[in-house]
Design an enzyme around this catalytic site. Structure first.
Site, short mmCIF file in Angstrom:
data_model
loop_
_atom_site.label_atom_id
_atom_site.label_comp_id
_atom_site.label_asym_id
_atom_site.label_seq_id
_atom_site.Cartn_x
_atom_site.Cartn_y
_atom_site.Cartn_z
N SER A 1 0.83 -1.21 0.00
CA SER A 1 0.00 0.00 0.00
C SER A 1 0.87 1.26 0.00
CB SER A 1 -0.98 0.00 1.17
OG SER A 1 -0.31 0.16 2.39
N ASN A 2 2.05 1.19 0.60
CA ASN A 2 2.94 2.36 0.55
C ASN A 2 3.48 2.58 -0.85
OD1 ASN A 2 3.49 3.79 3.27
ND2 ASN A 2 3.35 1.62 3.79
N MET B 1 10.69 -7.20 4.76
CA MET B 1 10.87 -7.87 6.04
C MET B 1 12.26 -8.48 6.26
SD MET B 1 8.10 -7.07 7.37
CE MET B 1 7.97 -8.02 8.87
N ARG B 2 13.23 -8.12 5.44
CA ARG B 2 14.59 -8.62 5.68
C ARG B 2 15.51 -7.46 5.96
NH1 ARG B 2 15.06 -14.33 3.16
NH2 ARG B 2 12.89 -14.63 2.55
N HIS C 1 8.59 3.02 8.95
CA HIS C 1 8.34 2.16 10.12
C HIS C 1 7.11 2.67 10.86
CE1 HIS C 1 9.35 -0.66 13.29
NE2 HIS C 1 9.02 0.30 14.14
N ASP D 1 20.41 2.24 8.07
CA ASP D 1 21.82 1.93 8.38
C ASP D 1 21.88 0.44 8.73
OD1 ASP D 1 20.89 1.68 10.95
OD2 ASP D 1 21.94 3.44 11.74
N GLY E 1 21.69 -1.13 11.42
CA GLY E 1 20.89 -1.61 12.55
C GLY E 1 19.45 -1.89 12.14
C1 GRF Z 1 3.81 -0.63 6.94
O1 GRF Z 1 3.04 -0.47 8.08
C2 GRF Z 1 5.23 -0.22 7.19
O2 GRF Z 1 5.36 0.78 8.14
C3 GRF Z 1 5.86 -1.49 7.70
O3 GRF Z 1 5.23 -2.52 6.98
C4 GRF Z 1 3.95 -2.09 6.54
C5 GRF Z 1 3.91 -2.28 5.04
O4 GRF Z 1 2.65 -2.07 4.52
N1 GRF Z 1 7.29 -1.44 7.55
P1 GRF Z 1 2.43 -2.06 2.94
O5 GRF Z 1 2.98 -3.35 2.36
O6 GRF Z 1 3.08 -0.85 2.38
O7 GRF Z 1 0.94 -2.00 2.80
#
Ligand code: GRF
Length: 199
Positions: free
Chosen positions: A19-20, A98-99, A117, A149, A151
């Site tokens: 969605s982003n 997610m990595r 985030h 970075d 971390g």
């Molecule tokens: C978002 O809430 C983002 O902050 C987090 O993972 C989610 C991803 O959502 N890192 P999408 O795949 O963009 O809908």
């Protein structure tokens, strides 16, 4: 990599719904972000982000992580970075990826990898930050776009937006309201970073 003139070329990495990525595309379409998404990559072949990209006519590729479930092996990172570079990508946007991105990519795109985030970092780094906020009884949470970075969710902050945590909030409700803010914040952060690069 461009020196910062004109339309920004973006590469987007995601593992989920995207969605982003869609919000970035919408900002490009409504003319508020002068950018082009040239490549979308995912570590999950079934991730909806890939379908969204293909529907929009954007090249969408699966990342080969060598069979590892959560690790992002160096060889995979190098291959991804080379691919992004070969497409002329200026800024890499992690959008629900997610990595953990580390050296091979950071070296090739120094200060050019952004992440979004779902908390007001440094509060609640890591997984399901919206749930952490509800369980912690926080009165306020939000979202952060930051430089990546080595971390986990620790890089320099670019922009944040806050969201109140309501007394009857469930983790899902809060996440939905945070996501609505994310969709405004990410395009704005990209614009800000690009304007800095252009100076
Ligand atoms: C978002 O809430 C983002 O902050 C987090 O993972 C989610 C991803 O959502 N890192 P999408 O795949 O963009 O809908």
């Amino acid at each position: 990599m461009s020196t910062g003139k004109g339309t920004i070329k973006l590469g987007v990495l995601g593992s989920g719904s995207g969605s982003n990525m869609q919000a970035i595309l919408d900002a490009i379409e409504d003319g508020s972000l002068d950018a082009e998404i040239v490549l979308v990559m995912s570590d999950h072949p079934d991730a909806y982000i890939l379908e969204r990209a293909r529907k929009a006519g954007i090249t969408a590729e699966v990342i080969d992580c060598g069979g590892f479930k959560t690790k992002f092996p160096d060889e995979s990172q190098s291959a991804v970075a080379e691919k992004l570079k070969s497409q002329g990508v200026d800024i890499v946007c992690l959008a629900g990826f997610m990595r953990l991105v580390k050296q091979p990519m950071l070296d090739i795109f120094p200060e050019r990898i952004l992440n979004i985030h779902p908390s007001l970092l440094p509060a609640y780094p890591g997984l399901m930050a919206w749930r952490q906020a509800v369980e912690d009884g926080a009165r306020e949470s939000g979202c952060t776009v930051h430089f990546v970075d080595a971390g986990m969710d620790t890089g320099p902050i670019i922009l944040q937006a806050s969201v109140p945590v309501l007394s009857n909030d469930t983790a899902d409700n809060l996440h939905a309201r945070i996501q609505a803010e994310e969709h405004q914040l990410y395009p704005e952060a990209i614009r800000l970073v690009w304007n800095e690069i252009k100076k």
